[in-house]
Write an enzyme that holds these catalytic residues in place. Structure first.
Site, mmCIF file in Angstrom:
data_model
loop_
_atom_site.group_PDB
_atom_site.id
_atom_site.type_symbol
_atom_site.label_atom_id
_atom_site.label_comp_id
_atom_site.label_asym_id
_atom_site.label_seq_id
_atom_site.Cartn_x
_atom_site.Cartn_y
_atom_site.Cartn_z
ATOM 1 N N SER A 150 48.992 17.900 -17.418
ATOM 2 C CA SER A 150 49.083 18.424 -18.640
ATOM 3 C C SER A 150 50.375 17.439 -19.111
ATOM 4 C CB SER A 150 49.775 19.901 -18.596
ATOM 5 O OG SER A 150 49.953 20.508 -19.965
ATOM 6 N N ASP A 284 39.176 22.476 -22.867
ATOM 7 C CA ASP A 284 40.545 22.561 -22.857
ATOM 8 C C ASP A 284 41.092 22.651 -24.182
ATOM 9 O OD1 ASP A 284 43.222 22.067 -22.259
ATOM 10 O OD2 ASP A 284 43.007 20.276 -20.938
ATOM 11 N N HIS A 313 42.543 24.547 -17.767
ATOM 12 C CA HIS A 313 43.474 23.626 -17.914
ATOM 13 C C HIS A 313 44.658 24.117 -16.688
ATOM 14 C CE1 HIS A 313 46.618 20.876 -20.230
ATOM 15 N NE2 HIS A 313 47.300 21.956 -19.669
#
Length: 337
Positions: A150, A284, A313
């Site tokens: 991320s 996502d 995610h």
């Protein structure tokens, strides 16, 4: 005529050897958790393998977490990486500054003035925090395999940009939030919350922090109840976020992400294209599939992959082991050279 195996207290030496091998394997597979000050802020380290590096350690796997930057979320992922490479390479993760609950002997901030000056809890401060850690604790001749998740992927690109001398062998970008975060479906929901309304959340967070640890754990399990294959190692790290300060620091960093993660850094990507592997989620909400198609079009020679396994995610909640196995397959060849 074969001789019978020797025995010690009724146990064959072969069995003892097997037991000793198992014990060694178990010890090698046990993580070491430590707390240090880095850039004046409490920082949690999670390490599989040696806790100190020397010239014999050719490669270090270095995990850069998402937000919240709690290393405990990545325990199963890291353990799988460590074991699948035969325990040859240390696997380390460093929390984001202020996202961990320090032990009673430590304050969240060692030096308030220097932490404030460097805005250590902000996005840029977190990048400098990782650079400071690497410079102090990792020999310059050690090759790095960086694994970002991320916002950790954005941080990795910034590490490459700010310190081109880092000896990076490969960088794996998992569910990368490296551009237009506020424009994503999740970003549109969270930007007002993180940028304008986060103070409203501080009171309920404070009240939650007063609850007994066992009750916090039960609440977390209730919230995660819909995840069928939940990795239960994530429960305790999540409980730590309910301390109040950790969640507040994570929200502060999140607000800056919405404001600062705008255009994709194509220059840094181009300069390091052969080192980068990107893995995008098919559903996502922090990084739409269109972003995958856009970057693939802009860099036709790059290594861009789209998830075919319906991983979320926040893959650490239920797929840490599976994602680690994929990473091993992607980079195994690079570690043989």
């Amino acid at each position: 005529m074969e001789s019978s195996p020797a025995k010690i207290n009724g146990t064959s030496t072969a069995d003892l050897a097997n037991e000793m091998d198992t014990m060694v394997t178990d010890r090698r597979d046990e993580p070491q958790t430590d707390f240090i000050y880095c850039c004046g802020a409490a920082t949690e380290l999670l390490r599989f393998g040696p806790c100190q590096l020397h010239s014999g350690h050719k490669v270090l796997f270095f995990i850069v977490p998402g937000n919240p930057g709690v290393v405990g979320f990545y325990k199963t992922f890291m353990q799988t990486l460590h074991s699948m490479f035969g325990y040859r390479h240390p696997v380390w993760a460093v929390s984001h500054a202020g996202h961990c609950v320090p032990p009673d002997s430590m304050d969240m901030i060692e030096d308030a003035s220097s932490a404030a000056e460097g805005d250590v809890f902000g996005l840029s401060g977190q990048i400098e925090h990782k650079l400071a850690f690497l410079r102090k604790h990792v020999p310059r001749e050690t090759s790095l395999v960086l694994v970002g998740h991320s916002i950790g992927c954005y941080i990795i690109l910034e590490l490459m940009k700010r310190d081109p001398e880092l000896k990076i062998l490969k960088a794996v970008m998992l569910f990368p939030t490296i551009e237009r975060m506020a424009q994503t479906p999740q970003g549109k929901v969270m930007t007002p919350v993180l940028c304008h309304m986060r103070y409203v959340a501080y009171l309920p967070l404070f009240l939650l922090s007063l609850l007994p640890e066992s009750l916090k754990a039960n609440l977390i399990k209730l919230v995660f109840g819909g995840i069928r294959s939940l990795d239960h190692t994530v429960v305790q790290p999540t409980v730590g976020l309910l301390s109040g300060d950790c969640a507040a620091n994570a929200m502060y960093m999140g607000g800056q992400e919405m404001k600062k993660v705008l255009e994709r850094d194509n220059i840094t990507i181009q300069e390091n294209l052969q080192k980068l592997i990107f893995y995008y989620g098919a559903t996502d909400h922090w990084c739409p599939v269109q972003y995958y198609h856009d970057i693939k079009k802009d860099f036709p020679r790059g290594d861009f992959r789209l998830c075919e396994n319906s991983f979320r995610h926040a893959f650490v909640l239920d797929a840490g082991r599976d994602v680690a196995k994929m990473v091993v397959e992607w980079i195994r060849g690079d570690l043989r050279t």
